[in-house]
Motif scaffolding. Structure first.
Motif, short mmCIF file in Angstrom:
data_model
loop_
_atom_site.label_atom_id
_atom_site.label_comp_id
_atom_site.label_asym_id
_atom_site.label_seq_id
_atom_site.Cartn_x
_atom_site.Cartn_y
_atom_site.Cartn_z
N ILE A 96 4.95 0.36 -7.98
CA ILE A 96 3.91 -0.58 -7.56
C ILE A 96 4.49 -1.57 -6.56
O ILE A 96 3.86 -1.90 -5.55
N THR A 99 4.53 -0.15 -3.06
CA THR A 99 3.31 0.25 -2.35
C THR A 99 3.25 -0.47 -1.02
O THR A 99 3.85 -1.53 -0.84
N TYR A 105 -3.22 0.41 -6.34
CA TYR A 105 -2.37 0.36 -7.53
C TYR A 105 -3.19 -0.26 -8.65
O TYR A 105 -4.19 -0.93 -8.41
N GLY A 107 -3.60 -2.93 -11.46
CA GLY A 107 -3.09 -4.25 -11.80
C GLY A 107 -2.90 -4.42 -13.30
O GLY A 107 -3.30 -3.56 -14.09
N LYS A 113 -6.53 -2.14 -7.64
CA LYS A 113 -6.38 -3.18 -6.62
C LYS A 113 -5.91 -2.50 -5.33
O LYS A 113 -5.34 -1.43 -5.35
N ARG A 115 -3.42 -3.16 -2.20
CA ARG A 115 -2.27 -3.99 -1.80
C ARG A 115 -2.59 -4.70 -0.49
O ARG A 115 -3.03 -4.08 0.48
N PRO A 120 2.28 -7.19 -4.70
CA PRO A 120 1.20 -6.74 -5.61
C PRO A 120 1.28 -7.48 -6.95
O PRO A 120 2.34 -7.99 -7.33
N ARG A 122 1.81 -7.53 -10.67
CA ARG A 122 2.46 -6.60 -11.60
C ARG A 122 2.48 -7.19 -12.99
O ARG A 122 2.34 -8.39 -13.20
#
Length: 127
Positions: A96, A99, A105, A107, A113, A115, A120, A122
């Motif tokens: 993630i 990315t 990705y 969340g 979500k 990016r 991002p 996490r």
């Protein structure tokens, strides 16, 4: 830090050194890359690739193939004292983080979500 998490992070470091972390990125064949760029697939915190939205049989086959390879890599990496799930989670955190802007990705809240330019979102357990 708990002993179990130390083992997981040590295992993740071993992956980075041996190049297994890059194995997921090496899987970027043209169909995979096109699906990522189109927002049809994305990284998940569990270390596996997920399908965003509707799945065609071809997309399911692509994602299943990649996830089988990832599970095999996580199983090999988990031999250092971490469980396969712990190892996959740490890998998911790293995937993630890697990315690119515009990629999807999942969340911490479980929603997909996209990016942006920043980092991002996490799971708080990711280091």
């Amino acid at each position: 830090m708990r002993k179990g998490m130390k083992i997981v992070f040590a295992a993740a470091a071993a992956v980075a050194v041996t190049g297994m972390a890059g194995a997921a990125w090496a899987q970027r064949d043209p169909a995979y890359e096109a699906a990522r760029e189109a927002g049809k697939v994305g990284e998940q915190p569990d270390g596996y690739l997920g399908i965003v939205g509707n799945a065609t049989p071809e997309l399911r086959a692509l994602v299943n193939s990649i996830n089988i390879k990832r599970k095999a890599a996580y199983t090999r990496g988990a031999s250092n004292g971490a469980t396969v799930e712990q190892f996959a989670f740490v890998s998911g955190c790293n995937l993630i983080a890697k990315t690119r802007p515009g990629e999807k990705y999942k969340g911490p809240d479980g929603s997909w979500k996209t990016r942006g330019a920043g980092a991002p979102e996490r799971d708080p357990r990711c280091v």
